[in-house]
Design a protein around this motif. Sequence first.
Motif, PDB file in Angstrom:
ATOM      1  N   ALA A 170       1.046  -1.266   0.023  1.00 52.64           N
ATOM      2  CA  ALA A 170      -0.081  -0.154   0.054  1.00 52.64           C
ATOM      3  C   ALA A 170       0.869   1.252   0.107  1.00 52.64           C
ATOM      4  CB  ALA A 170      -1.136  -0.135   0.965  1.00 52.64           C
ATOM      5  N   ASN A 171       2.021   1.210   0.761  1.00 52.26           N
ATOM      6  CA  ASN A 171       2.864   2.450   0.837  1.00 52.26           C
ATOM      7  C   ASN A 171       3.529   2.708  -0.447  1.00 52.26           C
ATOM      8  OD1 ASN A 171       2.169   2.946   3.547  1.00 52.26           O
ATOM      9  ND2 ASN A 171       3.900   1.871   4.398  1.00 52.26           N
ATOM     10  N   SER A 172       3.904   1.495  -1.129  1.00 50.03           N
ATOM     11  CA  SER A 172       4.636   1.725  -2.438  1.00 50.03           C
ATOM     12  C   SER A 172       3.590   2.257  -3.483  1.00 50.03           C
ATOM     13  CB  SER A 172       5.067   0.297  -3.018  1.00 50.03           C
ATOM     14  OG  SER A 172       4.272  -0.619  -3.358  1.00 50.03           O
ATOM     15  N   ILE A 173       2.462   1.828  -3.391  1.00 51.46           N
ATOM     16  CA  ILE A 173       1.383   2.250  -4.400  1.00 51.46           C
ATOM     17  C   ILE A 173       1.049   3.946  -3.858  1.00 51.46           C
ATOM     18  CG2 ILE A 173      -1.077   2.385  -5.152  1.00 51.46           C
ATOM     19  CD1 ILE A 173      -0.862  -0.728  -4.499  1.00 51.46           C
ATOM     20  N   GLN A 174       0.956   4.249  -2.894  1.00 57.25           N
ATOM     21  CA  GLN A 174       0.572   5.390  -2.559  1.00 57.25           C
ATOM     22  C   GLN A 174       1.871   6.445  -2.960  1.00 57.25           C
ATOM     23  OE1 GLN A 174       0.269   6.274   1.655  1.00 57.25           O
ATOM     24  NE2 GLN A 174      -1.944   7.120   1.215  1.00 57.25           N
ATOM     25  N   ASP A 175       2.995   5.932  -2.654  1.00 54.52           N
ATOM     26  CA  ASP A 175       4.169   6.706  -2.864  1.00 54.52           C
ATOM     27  C   ASP A 175       4.386   7.079  -4.503  1.00 54.52           C
ATOM     28  OD1 ASP A 175       4.804   7.102  -0.269  1.00 54.52           O
ATOM     29  OD2 ASP A 175       6.736   5.257  -0.181  1.00 54.52           O
ATOM     30  N   ASP A 176       3.931   6.122  -5.279  1.00 50.36           N
ATOM     31  CA  ASP A 176       4.471   6.183  -6.503  1.00 50.36           C
ATOM     32  C   ASP A 176       3.029   7.144  -7.163  1.00 50.36           C
ATOM     33  OD1 ASP A 176       5.871   5.066  -9.126  1.00 50.36           O
ATOM     34  OD2 ASP A 176       3.556   4.872  -9.566  1.00 50.36           O
ATOM     35  N   LEU A 177       2.126   6.962  -6.541  1.00 45.03           N
ATOM     36  CA  LEU A 177       0.937   7.741  -7.237  1.00 45.03           C
ATOM     37  C   LEU A 177       0.472   9.371  -6.589  1.00 45.03           C
ATOM     38  CD1 LEU A 177      -1.723   4.871  -7.614  1.00 45.03           C
ATOM     39  CD2 LEU A 177      -0.318   5.990  -9.258  1.00 45.03           C
ATOM     40  N   LYS A 178       1.430   9.450  -5.611  1.00 43.19           N
ATOM     41  CA  LYS A 178       1.020  10.944  -5.024  1.00 43.19           C
ATOM     42  C   LYS A 178       1.041  12.188  -5.754  1.00 43.19           C
ATOM     43  CE  LYS A 178       5.816  11.117  -3.042  1.00 43.19           C
ATOM     44  NZ  LYS A 178       6.553  11.192  -1.753  1.00 43.19           N
ATOM     45  N   ASP A 179       1.750  11.880  -6.907  1.00 40.36           N
ATOM     46  CA  ASP A 179       1.753  13.324  -7.847  1.00 40.36           C
ATOM     47  C   ASP A 179       1.734  13.167  -8.897  1.00 40.36           C
ATOM     48  OD1 ASP A 179       3.204  14.586  -5.720  1.00 40.36           O
ATOM     49  OD2 ASP A 179       5.372  13.537  -6.259  1.00 40.36           O
ATOM     50  N   LYS A 180       0.780  11.861  -9.123  1.00 37.76           N
ATOM     51  CA  LYS A 180       0.171  11.539 -10.548  1.00 37.76           C
ATOM     52  C   LYS A 180      -1.461  11.672 -10.335  1.00 37.76           C
ATOM     53  CE  LYS A 180       3.625   8.110 -11.638  1.00 37.76           C
ATOM     54  NZ  LYS A 180       3.972   6.565 -11.732  1.00 37.76           N
ATOM     55  N   ASN A 181      -2.032  12.194 -11.725  1.00 39.13           N
ATOM     56  CA  ASN A 181      -3.254  12.507 -11.785  1.00 39.13           C
ATOM     57  C   ASN A 181      -4.044  11.205 -12.443  1.00 39.13           C
ATOM     58  OD1 ASN A 181      -5.861  13.736 -11.966  1.00 39.13           O
ATOM     59  ND2 ASN A 181      -5.263  14.438 -14.023  1.00 39.13           N
ATOM     60  N   TYR A 182      -4.976  10.581 -11.643  1.00 39.65           N
ATOM     61  CA  TYR A 182      -5.580   9.243 -12.125  1.00 39.65           C
ATOM     62  C   TYR A 182      -7.006   9.318 -11.460  1.00 39.65           C
ATOM     63  CZ  TYR A 182      -5.090   7.139  -7.565  1.00 39.65           C
ATOM     64  OH  TYR A 182      -5.073   6.959  -6.027  1.00 39.65           O
ATOM     65  N   ASP A 183      -8.027   8.790 -12.224  1.00 36.89           N
ATOM     66  CA  ASP A 183      -9.312   8.574 -11.872  1.00 36.89           C
ATOM     67  C   ASP A 183      -9.719   7.560 -11.349  1.00 36.89           C
ATOM     68  OD1 ASP A 183      -9.667  11.403 -12.990  1.00 36.89           O
ATOM     69  OD2 ASP A 183      -9.864  10.581 -15.042  1.00 36.89           O
ATOM     70  N   HIS A 184      -8.972   6.373 -11.938  1.00 37.24           N
ATOM     71  CA  HIS A 184      -9.398   5.044 -11.337  1.00 37.24           C
ATOM     72  C   HIS A 184      -8.069   4.229 -11.420  1.00 37.24           C
ATOM     73  CE1 HIS A 184     -12.410   1.840 -11.658  1.00 37.24           C
ATOM     74  NE2 HIS A 184     -11.649   0.993 -11.989  1.00 37.24           N
ATOM     75  N   LEU A 185      -8.005   3.366 -10.342  1.00 44.43           N
ATOM     76  CA  LEU A 185      -6.771   2.357 -10.179  1.00 44.43           C
ATOM     77  C   LEU A 185      -7.301   1.128 -10.405  1.00 44.43           C
ATOM     78  CD1 LEU A 185      -4.013   1.945  -9.188  1.00 44.43           C
ATOM     79  CD2 LEU A 185      -4.870   1.716  -6.532  1.00 44.43           C
ATOM     80  N   LEU A 186      -6.834   0.392 -11.325  1.00 44.69           N
ATOM     81  CA  LEU A 186      -7.037  -0.925 -11.763  1.00 44.69           C
ATOM     82  C   LEU A 186      -6.044  -1.721 -11.194  1.00 44.69           C
ATOM     83  CD1 LEU A 186      -8.655  -3.069 -13.388  1.00 44.69           C
ATOM     84  CD2 LEU A 186      -7.179  -2.494 -15.324  1.00 44.69           C
ATOM     85  N   PHE A 187      -6.394  -2.928 -10.458  1.00 44.06           N
ATOM     86  CA  PHE A 187      -5.505  -3.889  -9.980  1.00 44.06           C
ATOM     87  C   PHE A 187      -5.489  -5.163 -10.889  1.00 44.06           C
ATOM     88  CE2 PHE A 187      -6.776  -1.574  -6.396  1.00 44.06           C
ATOM     89  CZ  PHE A 187      -5.741  -1.506  -5.134  1.00 44.06           C
ATOM     90  N   SER A 188      -4.393  -5.332 -11.721  1.00 38.87           N
ATOM     91  CA  SER A 188      -4.255  -6.246 -12.839  1.00 38.87           C
ATOM     92  C   SER A 188      -3.584  -7.307 -12.287  1.00 38.87           C
ATOM     93  CB  SER A 188      -3.727  -5.887 -14.122  1.00 38.87           C
ATOM     94  OG  SER A 188      -3.867  -6.672 -14.999  1.00 38.87           O
ATOM     95  N   TYR A 189      -4.061  -8.786 -12.102  1.00 39.08           N
ATOM     96  CA  TYR A 189      -3.406  -9.730 -11.782  1.00 39.08           C
ATOM     97  C   TYR A 189      -3.094 -10.877 -13.089  1.00 39.08           C
ATOM     98  CZ  TYR A 189      -4.812  -8.061  -7.223  1.00 39.08           C
ATOM     99  OH  TYR A 189      -5.013  -7.529  -6.177  1.00 39.08           O
ATOM    100  N   HIS A 190      -2.188 -11.547 -12.990  1.00 43.11           N
ATOM    101  CA  HIS A 190      -2.088 -12.522 -14.082  1.00 43.11           C
ATOM    102  C   HIS A 190      -3.107 -13.361 -14.009  1.00 43.11           C
ATOM    103  CE1 HIS A 190      -0.268 -15.677 -16.479  1.00 43.11           C
ATOM    104  NE2 HIS A 190       0.635 -14.647 -17.059  1.00 43.11           N
ATOM    105  N   GLY A 191      -3.730 -13.853 -15.131  1.00 44.69           N
ATOM    106  CA  GLY A 191      -4.818 -15.009 -15.213  1.00 44.69           C
ATOM    107  C   GLY A 191      -4.522 -16.350 -15.175  1.00 44.69           C
ATOM    108  N   VAL A 192      -5.461 -17.065 -14.831  1.00 47.74           N
ATOM    109  CA  VAL A 192      -5.327 -18.489 -14.857  1.00 47.74           C
ATOM    110  C   VAL A 192      -6.661 -19.204 -15.313  1.00 47.74           C
ATOM    111  CG1 VAL A 192      -3.668 -18.648 -13.168  1.00 47.74           C
ATOM    112  CG2 VAL A 192      -6.148 -18.960 -12.761  1.00 47.74           C
ATOM    113  N   PRO A 193      -6.676 -20.348 -15.930  1.00 48.20           N
ATOM    114  CA  PRO A 193      -7.934 -20.858 -16.337  1.00 48.20           C
ATOM    115  C   PRO A 193      -8.783 -20.999 -15.102  1.00 48.20           C
ATOM    116  CG  PRO A 193      -6.107 -22.079 -17.184  1.00 48.20           C
ATOM    117  CD  PRO A 193      -5.612 -21.108 -16.292  1.00 48.20           C
TER     118      PRO A 193
END
Length: 344
Positions: A170-193
């Motif tokens: 959570a801290n790494s995400i917050q630190d990276d996005l603190k100066d970025k403009n975004y409306d939506h955060l997508l959590f993308s995981y590797h897929g499996v069948p």
Amino acid sequence: MKKKGVLLVNLGSPESPEPKHVKKYLGEFLMDERVIDVPLWARTLLVKGIILNTRPKASAAAYKKIWWENGSPLIVLSEQLQEKVQEQTEYPIALAMRYGSMTIKKGLQELVDKGVDEVFLIPLYPQFAMATTETILVLAESLRKEHFPNLKIDSLPAFYNNPDYITVLANSIQDDLKDKNYDHLLFSYHGVPERHIRKSDITKSHCTIDGSCCKTPSPAHEFCYRHQCFEVTRLIAEKLNLPDDSYSTSFQSRLGFDPWLLPYTDRTIERLGKSGVKNMAIVTPAFVSDCLETLEEIAMEGEELFHEVGGKEFSTVPCLNTNEDWVALLAQWINAWALEPTEA
């Protein structure tokens, strides 16, 4: 007293982005019965008869886009992680890959040559899955029985919901996005069948993949990749106080025509862009090190798709890689394991 050591294990990489090396790597990877879990004859026909005759050239081109001067990003970052963790613990640490030339057998042998007789095996995957954690553990045990019968191997369980891990992520995400403009955060995981989820269901009845099973408490969740992915999203969203409509979860990298976990990342990016989201960010919590799936599939192909459907700003959050807090947490887990009394 037993001498203890650690083996970090990640996915692996081709030796180079050249088609011949990519073909060799894909052959080993896709012939794993826990990756493509169909009968051997069908897997051989699919992989050697079709995929290896069509895919290596395109995959090689993708690898060339992200390849660094000093090698595969996944390998380089994993080696840097190994070095940094080693600085914070006295126990010898080796690095191996499930596929490719940096084999688990070599990693175990390196530790045995240093006098180690008890190994802490750390699959570098937050969530459990047949095609990741399980195939590592099964191979390691097979190698132990055949080549290292006197070696004791413990393993780190899936750490997707470990409070300290969630805080670091959570801290790494917050630190990276603190100066970025975004409306939506997508959590993308590797897929499996979807069948992998059902096969991993120890209750043989809980995982219906109907939208409710992942939210209903069950022993099946210990090995349910789908539940564990959604749980990471929930815990991070809770930690960062994200409004319900400001984030979502998706799955990438599907292969073939069988049903895979939904929703798909590419279609989610397309849907969000078409629905009016102009600025989006993506985090990839199934990976602890940046690799082809994060650097090319998401950061390049994903951004291109987002712009095609009207999106403007597209940000990708780096994996934990060699994040100082992540390094310290791994060292903490290792040191805690090493202090546990050894069974006679």
